[in-house]
Scaffold this motif. Sequence first.
Motif, PDB file in Angstrom:
ATOM      1  N   GLY A  32      -0.216   3.240   3.142  1.00 37.91           N
ATOM      2  CA  GLY A  32       0.658   2.882   2.968  1.00 37.91           C
ATOM      3  C   GLY A  32       1.526   2.479   2.233  1.00 37.91           C
ATOM      4  O   GLY A  32       3.120   2.406   1.900  1.00 37.91           O
ATOM      5  N   ASP A  33       0.473   1.846   1.152  1.00 37.65           N
ATOM      6  CA  ASP A  33       1.344   1.364   0.119  1.00 37.65           C
ATOM      7  C   ASP A  33       1.329   2.710  -0.761  1.00 37.65           C
ATOM      8  O   ASP A  33       2.715   1.926  -1.662  1.00 37.65           O
ATOM      9  CB  ASP A  33      -0.179   0.607  -0.507  1.00 37.65           C
TER      10      ASP A  33
ATOM     11  N   TYR B 183       3.130   5.634  -0.119  1.00 39.72           N
ATOM     12  CA  TYR B 183       4.435   5.504   0.053  1.00 39.72           C
ATOM     13  C   TYR B 183       5.537   4.588  -0.291  1.00 39.72           C
ATOM     14  O   TYR B 183       6.779   4.749   0.097  1.00 39.72           O
ATOM     15  CB  TYR B 183       4.421   6.524   1.775  1.00 39.72           C
ATOM     16  N   SER B 184       4.931   3.554   0.247  1.00 36.33           N
ATOM     17  CA  SER B 184       5.937   2.765   0.048  1.00 36.33           C
ATOM     18  C   SER B 184       6.221   2.377  -1.716  1.00 36.33           C
ATOM     19  O   SER B 184       7.738   1.998  -2.012  1.00 36.33           O
ATOM     20  CB  SER B 184       4.889   1.008   0.152  1.00 36.33           C
ATOM     21  N   TYR B 185       5.877   2.059  -2.267  1.00 37.54           N
ATOM     22  CA  TYR B 185       6.149   2.085  -3.544  1.00 37.54           C
ATOM     23  C   TYR B 185       6.367   3.627  -4.098  1.00 37.54           C
ATOM     24  O   TYR B 185       7.563   3.535  -5.345  1.00 37.54           O
ATOM     25  CB  TYR B 185       4.623   1.986  -4.637  1.00 37.54           C
TER      26      TYR B 185
ATOM     27  N   TYR C 252       9.581   5.572   2.636  1.00 36.70           N
ATOM     28  CA  TYR C 252      10.041   4.047   3.279  1.00 36.70           C
ATOM     29  C   TYR C 252       8.886   4.431   5.284  1.00 36.70           C
ATOM     30  O   TYR C 252       8.182   3.738   5.678  1.00 36.70           O
ATOM     31  CB  TYR C 252      11.162   3.578   3.440  1.00 36.70           C
TER      32      TYR C 252
ATOM     33  N   ALA D 110       5.553   5.595   5.297  1.00 39.50           N
ATOM     34  CA  ALA D 110       4.429   3.947   4.838  1.00 39.50           C
ATOM     35  C   ALA D 110       4.275   3.461   6.031  1.00 39.50           C
ATOM     36  O   ALA D 110       3.262   2.502   6.136  1.00 39.50           O
ATOM     37  CB  ALA D 110       5.462   3.482   3.752  1.00 39.50           C
ATOM     38  N   ARG D 111       5.662   3.115   6.673  1.00 40.30           N
ATOM     39  CA  ARG D 111       5.448   2.435   7.995  1.00 40.30           C
ATOM     40  C   ARG D 111       4.377   2.687   9.225  1.00 40.30           C
ATOM     41  O   ARG D 111       3.785   2.016   9.841  1.00 40.30           O
ATOM     42  CB  ARG D 111       7.107   2.286   8.775  1.00 40.30           C
TER      43      ARG D 111
ATOM     44  N   TYR E 165       1.428   1.717   8.311  1.00 39.76           N
ATOM     45  CA  TYR E 165       1.253   0.652   7.695  1.00 39.76           C
ATOM     46  C   TYR E 165       1.326   0.129   9.767  1.00 39.76           C
ATOM     47  O   TYR E 165       0.340  -1.097  10.266  1.00 39.76           O
ATOM     48  CB  TYR E 165       2.113  -0.521   7.536  1.00 39.76           C
TER      49      TYR E 165
ATOM     50  N   ALA F 141       2.462  -6.565   5.117  1.00 38.20           N
ATOM     51  CA  ALA F 141       2.665  -4.792   4.326  1.00 38.20           C
ATOM     52  C   ALA F 141       4.178  -4.598   5.765  1.00 38.20           C
ATOM     53  O   ALA F 141       5.236  -3.858   4.897  1.00 38.20           O
ATOM     54  CB  ALA F 141       1.662  -3.747   4.868  1.00 38.20           C
TER      55      ALA F 141
ATOM     56  N   VAL G  66       7.355  -3.262   4.150  1.00 43.48           N
ATOM     57  CA  VAL G  66       8.647  -2.060   4.192  1.00 43.48           C
ATOM     58  C   VAL G  66       9.967  -2.205   4.948  1.00 43.48           C
ATOM     59  O   VAL G  66      10.447  -0.904   4.878  1.00 43.48           O
ATOM     60  CB  VAL G  66       7.888  -0.980   4.883  1.00 43.48           C
TER      61      VAL G  66
ATOM     62  N   ASN H 116      12.611  -2.897   2.068  1.00 42.48           N
ATOM     63  CA  ASN H 116      12.782  -2.050   1.705  1.00 42.48           C
ATOM     64  C   ASN H 116      13.538  -0.979   2.364  1.00 42.48           C
ATOM     65  O   ASN H 116      14.351  -0.609   2.188  1.00 42.48           O
ATOM     66  CB  ASN H 116      11.267  -1.508   0.889  1.00 42.48           C
TER      67      ASN H 116
END
Length: 485
Positions: free
Chosen positions: A179-180, A182-184, A202, A205-206, A209, A217, A221, A224
């Motif tokens: 998750g971290d 793909y978020s970044y 995003y 990532a969601r 998470y 987290a 997201v 974001n």
Amino acid sequence: MNTFHTDVSVLIGNLFKLERCGRYEEALAEIRDIWGDITTFPCVDDFAPRAAAEIVLRCGALIGFFGHIKQIPNSQERSKNLLTEARNRFLDIYDVEKISECENYISLAYWRSGELVEAETWIEEALLHELPNSNQTRLYSYIIRNLIFFQLKRFEINLSHIKIIEEDFKLFGSDCLKGDFYSYYGLNLRNTGERDLALEKYITARQYYQKAGHQIALGIVENNLANIYKMKGNFAKAHQAIDTSTKIFKQIKDRTREGFSLDTKATLYCEEGNYAEALKIIEKAISILKKSENADYLVETILSKTKILIYLDDFTKAFLCLSDAVQIAKTKISEGKAENLVKEFEIVLKEKHSPVINQTFTEKEIGGEKLELILHPSISHYQDFQGVWIKNSHLEKIGLRKGSLAVVTKDTIKRGDLVAISEIADDSVICGFYDADFGIVCLEGIGEEPRLFNENEIKILGKIVGVGKAEKDANGKIIVEPLNI
């Protein structure tokens, strides 16, 4: 019952699991019997060196995360002190993985307080150790470096790193680490203009998470997602996402991130030209973040207020705001950060006075003539729009003069919005302030009686967001300014 004494390895494992899904308060409760007062050093004298070092490490990590959320004074300094002690203990027994893990968290503590130079130094130290990319500590080091480089606006460097290590995260990363990642990934794509791909990352990532059950987290997201929807001009979805983000942070009592989510909300209102509401929200955000140790969040939010004041034409207050932000940046972050704030201030001033966004559409009333517009930056995000020539003077007091061009955009229509409608019977266009009830649409003008229409006899063209003079500039374009109602 003292969990620590019954099985230290089980306790350490539980602490790590709780930390990685954002349940810091629960984790601290697990060690209340040996660390009841977080202002003191945990009682680890009775334990073997490795176990004692591990507990000090977990305490240092937890107070850093928990203190950031709860805005506990000096929490990051305590975190750094505990983590430094844990690192020294692991140096004595020379456990390379644990030394690197301590350095990861020390870097994070510096990042939380906005000390980015120190944060970068420590994460580079962590990455010097020879650990394989299948190692969870090494993967976390990559996440932290990405976070710091993002704050330093090194988006292209981040993306080059991300593409190299993506397969490692897919193969070896936990749900939270994925998750971290793909978020970044999405954050850096967004800042290099790849919005569609950023949105895709995003959403990925969601999903991770949600599987990990990491509420903090998830809130990040959603924040974001709000930014990417704003950039794509979908303000309805942007508001929905940021409201979800703020709700999550309120529920888990993460005041620092709640404050920063409000900064995003204010930015949305600013982009929509609703500067009064933006100012109201940003004041609330600043009042929350003043109690946080995250200087970087605070100065970014004060800068947002500065931008809003510029668009409200209150240059004196805008300059005073900028001065506050620069002073905090110089004292708590770096000279470079302070210089960047001044540069961003100058950019906003230029945008305010030098609109540069070109848009073209076909004006149907004049035989299909192509009209090219120069939209003011505050309304340049709109994509789906058309023009309506104003043929009367009843809205002159708000800037829609006879002979001017009203720019209309497809958007969610609310009571009180200035809109344009078309009567289906004869295609005639009428402008006014919108209201509706029981199948009746009411348009109210300035100095005129309200006009009523059956909703099945009209078509709502959209909300009026700007006005252009009939005369074109030297390049044959129409300059469109926002309507501040």
